[in-house]
Structures are given as structure tokens and as C-alpha cells.
Design an enzyme around this catalytic site. Structure first.
Site, PDB file in Angstrom:
ATOM      1  N   LYS A  84      57.194  52.482  38.969  1.00 50.10           N
ATOM      2  CA  LYS A  84      55.824  52.164  38.577  1.00 50.10           C
ATOM      3  C   LYS A  84      55.856  51.028  37.551  1.00 50.10           C
ATOM      4  CE  LYS A  84      51.861  55.148  37.587  1.00 50.10           C
ATOM      5  NZ  LYS A  84      51.504  56.440  36.967  1.00 50.10           N
ATOM      6  N   LEU A  85      55.154  49.950  37.862  1.00 53.19           N
ATOM      7  CA  LEU A  85      55.157  48.761  37.009  1.00 53.19           C
ATOM      8  C   LEU A  85      53.733  48.453  36.549  1.00 53.19           C
ATOM      9  CD1 LEU A  85      57.334  46.617  39.435  1.00 53.19           C
ATOM     10  CD2 LEU A  85      58.088  47.444  37.188  1.00 53.19           C
TER      11      LEU A  85
END
Ligand code: E4P
Length: 230
Positions: A84-85
């Protein structure tokens, strides 16, 4: 639309899995530390071991260079882990670099608050984009409009990125996200339970049991031990 849990609590995951409704899990640093410090890797790996679907784990670094190192590390934790960015310039650079180097690491771009951000994340190669519906509603914006618009834009332009409706606060958000064509909605366990419940279901069940017992007596009820109707 698939249903994910947005949680840091493994017991909630086990409960939803037992109901057969869970397709994946999203976590974030807030959710994972609700009960105090945790071993990040160990927690995510325990989730990944029991969830037969994607489990999102968020990087903590904010600069591209550090984020890339962290993303590559998280990407090795389990076959079903999703990195997750955050939706920032550094997040996009990291996403692009990941696509170039490790095409098989799935990504979820988080903290998306506009269709333009969703489009940018998709073009940089995100597997999932997460519009935060509830947090937009909180500031008097139409959070679901971002889900609707992103789905329409992706459909219209043949973009394979999936729209993951996040920051879901109540069951109506789930209905609206499904109608808007979101591929996934991730929600707190509390909302999942609210989806199960209806007062007429409870009333109806109470009445069925009461009528049966009135006529047949307590012994007419299936016993958990014998498992038979007498
Ligand atoms: C999504 O992946 C996020 O973890 C989440 O949905 C945030 O929701 P909140 O606004 O309820 O914190």
C-alpha cells in the site's frame, strides 16, 4: 463487489472468514497499532496465512528511495501481500519503479480523494486505488462521487485498475459503492455486522421459535448434542 475487512484485528478476520464473505483485508498503521505496538511483519504474515485473498500492508517511509526499499521488502512477505503506497509524488515514483522491477508485486494506492488522483495512480500501474469515501463525507464532500467517477473513467478507457472503496462508515456506503460499480469495498468489522442485521429478521426468528415451542414444548427444539428433531 467483493467485501474486504479494514482491520488490524485477526479475530475479526477469523470471524468474517467463518461466515464465508471475506475476499481480502486492508490494514493501515492506525488500525495495526490500536492496541499498542506490534511486530509489523509478523502481523501481516499471520493475516496473509489465513486470508485466501489480498492483504494490504502500508509502507511507512515517505521518500521515494526509502519507500522503494520498504515496498520491495513487504512484497516478499507473502504471495498475497499487497503493498500500500500513499498518493504522493514519491508514492507514484515508487509505484512506477516497482512496476519496472517487480511486475508481480500488487499495489494499492491509498489516501485517494479525487478522480484525478485515481487516474494518476492507475496510469502509474496501481493494481487497486482506494478512494476514502467517509473522510470526504466528513468534510461535506460527496465521497461516493469519487468512486463513481473513477469507475466510469476506468471503464471508459479500458483501465484494468480496480476501485477499492475505502473509509466506509456504514451499510449505506456499501450499497452505494456496489451500485457505483466499485470492485471492492473495505469496511470495519462493525459495518459488516450491521450489514448482517435487520430488526425484522430478529423479530421473525423470535416468533418462529416461540410458536414452535408453544406447540411442541422445549423438547421439540433441535438439541445441539443429539442434532435431531424429536
Ligand atoms: C483503507 O485502506 C483505509 O485503511 C481505511 O479505509 C481508512 O478508513 P477511515 O477513514 O475510517 O480511517
Amino acid at each position: 463487489m467483493q467485501l474486504y475487512l479494514d482491520t488490524g484485528d485477526i479475530q475479526e478476520v477469523e470471524e468474517a472468514l467463518a461466515m464465508g464473505v471475506l475476499a481480502g483485508v486492508t490494514t493501515n498503521p492506525t488500525l495495526l497499532t490500536t492496541r499498542g505496538p506490534v511486530d509489523f511483519r509478523d502481523t501481516i504474515q499471520r493475516f496473509c496465512a489465513i486470508v485466501p485473498g489480498p492483504v494490504s500492508a502500508e509502507v511507512l517511509a515517505t521518500s521515494h528511495a526509502e519507500m522503494l526499499v520498504e515496498a520491495l521488502e513487504i512484497g516478499r512477505w507473502a504471495p498475497n501481500v499487497v503493498v500500500k503506497l500513499p498518493m504522493t509524488v514519491d508514492g507514484l515514483k515508487t509505484l512506477h519503479a516497482l512496476r519496472e522491477r517487480e511486475a508481480n508485486i500488487s499495489t494499492n494506492v491509498t489516501l485517494v480523494f479525487s478522480p484525478n488522483q485515481a487516474l494518476l495512480a492507475a496510469r502509474a500501474g496501481a493494481t487497486y486505488v482506494s478512494p476514502f469515501v467517509g473522510r470526504l463525507d466528513d468534510i461535506s464532500h460527496d465521497g461516493m462521487a469519487v468512486v463513481r467517477d473513477s469507475v466510469q473513467i476506468f471503464d471508459q478507457h479500458g483501465i484494468p485498475t480496480q476501485v477499492l472503496a475505502a473509509s466506509v462508515r456504514h451499510p449505506l456506503h456499501c450499497i452505494e459503492a456496489a451500485k457505483a460499480g466499485a470492485h471492492i469495498a473495505t469496511m470495519p468489522f462493525r459495518v459488516l455486522m450491521q450489514m448482517v442485521k435487520h430488526p425484522l429478521t430478529d423479530l421473525g426468528l423470535d416468533r418462529f421459535i416461540a410458536d414452535w415451542v408453544k406447540s411442541m414444548g422445549e423438547q421439540g427444539v433441535v438439541t445441539p448434542v443429539a442434532g435431531t428433531v424429536r
